[in-house]
Design an enzyme around this catalytic site. Structure first.
Site, PDB file in Angstrom:
ATOM      1  N   ASP A 183       0.843  -1.204   0.000  1.00 47.51           N
ATOM      2  CA  ASP A 183       0.000   0.000   0.000  1.00 47.51           C
ATOM      3  C   ASP A 183       0.877   1.253   0.000  1.00 47.51           C
ATOM      4  O   ASP A 183       0.594   2.239  -0.684  1.00 47.51           O
ATOM      5  CB  ASP A 183      -0.919  -0.023   1.231  1.00 47.51           C
ATOM      6  CG  ASP A 183      -1.637  -1.355   1.348  1.00 47.51           C
ATOM      7  OD1 ASP A 183      -2.410  -1.679   0.444  1.00 47.51           O
ATOM      8  OD2 ASP A 183      -1.377  -2.102   2.313  1.00 47.51           O
ATOM      9  N   HIS A 211      -4.454  -3.513   6.826  1.00 44.54           N
ATOM     10  CA  HIS A 211      -4.285  -3.802   5.397  1.00 44.54           C
ATOM     11  C   HIS A 211      -5.657  -4.219   4.862  1.00 44.54           C
ATOM     12  O   HIS A 211      -5.921  -5.389   4.606  1.00 44.54           O
ATOM     13  CB  HIS A 211      -3.258  -4.915   5.200  1.00 44.54           C
ATOM     14  CG  HIS A 211      -3.178  -5.364   3.759  1.00 44.54           C
ATOM     15  ND1 HIS A 211      -2.732  -4.551   2.767  1.00 44.54           N
ATOM     16  CD2 HIS A 211      -3.520  -6.516   3.159  1.00 44.54           C
ATOM     17  CE1 HIS A 211      -2.799  -5.187   1.606  1.00 44.54           C
ATOM     18  NE2 HIS A 211      -3.289  -6.386   1.822  1.00 44.54           N
TER      19      HIS A 211
HETATM   20  P1  NDP Z   1      -1.904 -15.505  -3.448  1.00 46.80           P
HETATM   21  O1  NDP Z   1      -0.503 -15.982  -3.513  1.00 46.80           O
HETATM   22  O2  NDP Z   1      -2.415 -14.606  -4.509  1.00 46.80           O
HETATM   23  O3  NDP Z   1      -2.156 -14.744  -2.050  1.00 46.80           O
HETATM   24  C1  NDP Z   1      -1.716 -15.318  -0.849  1.00 46.80           C
HETATM   25  C2  NDP Z   1      -2.245 -14.523   0.312  1.00 46.80           C
HETATM   26  O4  NDP Z   1      -1.702 -13.215   0.309  1.00 46.80           O
HETATM   27  C3  NDP Z   1      -3.764 -14.359   0.301  1.00 46.80           C
HETATM   28  O5  NDP Z   1      -4.221 -14.499   1.633  1.00 46.80           O
HETATM   29  C4  NDP Z   1      -3.942 -12.946  -0.181  1.00 46.80           C
HETATM   30  O6  NDP Z   1      -5.122 -12.383   0.295  1.00 46.80           O
HETATM   31  C5  NDP Z   1      -2.764 -12.296   0.519  1.00 46.80           C
HETATM   32  N1  NDP Z   1      -2.441 -10.954   0.116  1.00 46.80           N
HETATM   33  C6  NDP Z   1      -2.050  -9.997   0.967  1.00 46.80           C
HETATM   34  N2  NDP Z   1      -1.833  -8.861   0.341  1.00 46.80           N
HETATM   35  C7  NDP Z   1      -2.079  -9.077  -0.929  1.00 46.80           C
HETATM   36  C8  NDP Z   1      -2.050  -8.252  -2.051  1.00 46.80           C
HETATM   37  N3  NDP Z   1      -1.751  -6.986  -1.951  1.00 46.80           N
HETATM   38  N4  NDP Z   1      -2.361  -8.773  -3.238  1.00 46.80           N
HETATM   39  C9  NDP Z   1      -2.696 -10.066  -3.314  1.00 46.80           C
HETATM   40  N5  NDP Z   1      -2.762 -10.893  -2.270  1.00 46.80           N
HETATM   41  C10 NDP Z   1      -2.470 -10.408  -1.086  1.00 46.80           C
HETATM   42  O7  NDP Z   1      -2.900 -16.724  -3.294  1.00 46.80           O
HETATM   43  P2  NDP Z   1      -2.870 -18.143  -3.960  1.00 46.80           P
HETATM   44  O8  NDP Z   1      -4.218 -18.708  -3.685  1.00 46.80           O
HETATM   45  O9  NDP Z   1      -2.302 -18.126  -5.322  1.00 46.80           O
HETATM   46  O10 NDP Z   1      -1.800 -18.915  -3.067  1.00 46.80           O
HETATM   47  C11 NDP Z   1      -2.026 -19.239  -1.733  1.00 46.80           C
HETATM   48  C12 NDP Z   1      -1.152 -20.419  -1.368  1.00 46.80           C
HETATM   49  O11 NDP Z   1      -1.436 -20.721  -0.011  1.00 46.80           O
HETATM   50  C13 NDP Z   1      -1.435 -21.642  -2.219  1.00 46.80           C
HETATM   51  O12 NDP Z   1      -0.211 -22.180  -2.657  1.00 46.80           O
HETATM   52  C14 NDP Z   1      -2.150 -22.571  -1.272  1.00 46.80           C
HETATM   53  O13 NDP Z   1      -1.867 -23.922  -1.499  1.00 46.80           O
HETATM   54  C15 NDP Z   1      -1.622 -22.115   0.074  1.00 46.80           C
HETATM   55  N6  NDP Z   1      -2.561 -22.364   1.166  1.00 46.80           N
HETATM   56  C16 NDP Z   1      -2.017 -22.684   2.363  1.00 46.80           C
HETATM   57  C17 NDP Z   1      -2.823 -23.010   3.428  1.00 46.80           C
HETATM   58  C18 NDP Z   1      -2.186 -23.418   4.693  1.00 46.80           C
HETATM   59  O14 NDP Z   1      -1.048 -23.033   4.948  1.00 46.80           O
HETATM   60  N7  NDP Z   1      -2.850 -24.184   5.525  1.00 46.80           N
HETATM   61  C19 NDP Z   1      -4.292 -22.984   3.312  1.00 46.80           C
HETATM   62  C20 NDP Z   1      -4.767 -22.569   2.030  1.00 46.80           C
HETATM   63  C21 NDP Z   1      -3.903 -22.253   1.003  1.00 46.80           C
HETATM   64  P3  NDP Z   1      -6.502 -12.420  -0.531  1.00 46.80           P
HETATM   65  O15 NDP Z   1      -6.974 -13.865  -0.518  1.00 46.80           O
HETATM   66  O16 NDP Z   1      -7.363 -11.505   0.250  1.00 46.80           O
HETATM   67  O17 NDP Z   1      -6.145 -11.934  -1.916  1.00 46.80           O
END
Ligand code: NDP
Length: 360
Positions: A183, A211
């Site tokens: 941000d 955030h």
């Molecule tokens: P992203 O990599 O796009 O995002 C990951 C996280 O970052 C989300 O919570 C997202 O929030 C957050 N975020 C914070 N700031 C920002 C920003 N400025 N722009 C975008 N995102 C932001 O998500 P993916 O779904 O591609 O990847 C998530 C990974 O997490 C996957 O590999 C999945 O397998 C893993 N995962 C792990 C879990 C665990 O550890 N138990 C559970 C579920 C998933 P927002 O969703 O609000 O965009």
């Protein structure tokens, strides 16, 4: 030769993770001479994708990861591949085992989280994520290196960081932070675009609070380096069509809603800029902020600026020798006060929601 730093990236097979790990391996986080051992964690359903990310890291032949073996075999079940290289140990751990991923890490970048999908209530997302962060806090508590620095990226970032702090009591509270640097960088970018100045000449914007869309991007203290010296942004906008009152309306809304605008354009949330700002956050925290500049970080409130202690709130901070300090003594006008309190109120509500989710 410097010894390697172990960096955990959770959710490493996700969008942000995929953009982040090569940046770390290229030295964007800790500099071009610092060997690193990447600990990449993801959940079992993402195991194959994680394996693919590791294969690409090998193919990119990053020198800072030079200890990485070429024989992949089953990197997920074998877990760790470390190779001694003189006194450098550098490599990659790609695993779905949280304890293994957290072992001896010096820096933890927590990107993994449950996404908010259509139809999900805020409480449902919170509930999923606080349980994840409680479990990961325990793993860091038991296995991370002493003095591990933690950056939470996954949303709700401030509340996830707070839960992590609660369940990893041996990690000093000063070491647990959340990302508002994206941000902050967005605010710098908007000023640079609007005033047609180099982004590197703009400094000292502030992101206050959560955030989320209640964050308050504040330009009252921001300056631009011009040929006539450093000038407040508020002075420069008078000479532009972008009038001062826009700083309190259009500018604030643009920064607050930038994430949504990117989703609309890309059909995916921001990843490249999120990854880059995570590198900026850690780099400035570890290596220090330039003299006369500050950055925004979500940190545990100590009551500065009348913000209730006990929440993770984004403040302007300077960093030196691996420690951040909140910039003190900034003049806060009535408009800013209202915005700062509104975002604090949301965080206090989120905190009680997070705790009620934990109780079940
Ligand atoms: P992203 O990599 O796009 O995002 C990951 C996280 O970052 C989300 O919570 C997202 O929030 C957050 N975020 C914070 N700031 C920002 C920003 N400025 N722009 C975008 N995102 C932001 O998500 P993916 O779904 O591609 O990847 C998530 C990974 O997490 C996957 O590999 C999945 O397998 C893993 N995962 C792990 C879990 C665990 O550890 N138990 C559970 C579920 C998933 P927002 O969703 O609000 O965009």
């Amino acid at each position: 030769v410097q010894s390697a730093v172990r960096i955990l990236v959770t959710g490493a097979a996700g969008q942000i993770g995929y953009a982040l790990v090569p940046m770390i391996a290229k030295g964007a986080m800790l500099g071009p001479d610092q060997p690193v051992i990447l600990h990449m964690l993801d959940i079992k359903p993402a195991a194959e994708a994680l394996k693919g990310v590791k294969m690409e890291l090998i193919d990119a032949a990053f020198p800072l990861l030079k200890g990485m073996p070429l024989n992949l075999q089953d990197c997920l079940t074998m877990g760790r591949f470390l190779t001694s290289y003189g006194c450098i140990i550098a490599g990659v751990v790609a695993t779905t085992d949280v304890a293994e991923a957290c072992k001896d890490v010096n820096i933890a970048v927590m990107v993994g989280g449950f996404p908010r999908t259509e139809g999900m209530e805020r409480k449902d997302v919170m509930s999923k994520n606080v349980s994840i962060y409680k479990a990961q806090a325990s793993a860091l508590e038991q296995h991370a290196a002493p003095n591990c620095k933690v950056l939470v990226v996954a949303n709700p970032a401030n509340s996830n960081a707070l839960i992590l702090k609660e369940f990893a009591p041996s990690i000093p509270e000063k070491n647990i932070t959340c990302l508002t640097r994206l941000d902050h960088n967005r605010a710098l970018g908007q000023i640079s675009e609007r005033l047609n100045v180099h982004v590197g000449d703009v400094k000292n914007v502030i992101i206050w609070g959560n955030h989320s869309s209640t964050q308050y991007p504040d330009v009252n203290h921001a300056t631009v380096m011009t040929s006539a010296g450093e000038k407040p942004v508020s002075e420069l906008v008078h000479d532009d069509q972008w009038q001062l009152h826009l700083l309190n309306s259009e500018f604030v809304a643009t920064v607050q809603q930038r994430g949504a605008a990117i989703i609309k354009a890309r059909k995916l949330s921001s990843a490249l800029s999120a990854a880059s700002s995570a590198c900026d956050h850690i780099r400035d925290w570890v290596l220090g902020t330039p003299q006369g500049s500050w950055v925004s970080m979500g940190v545990y409130s100590d009551g500065s600026y009348g913000i209730q202690p006990g929440i993770i709130y984004s403040f302007p901070v300077t960093c030196q020798k691996g420690e951040w300090s909140i910039v003190q003594g900034l003049k806060i006008d009535e408009f800013s006060r209202e915005k700062m309190d509104a975002t604090a109120k949301e965080l206090i509500e989120e905190k009680s929601l997070a705790y009620s989710c934990l109780k079940g």
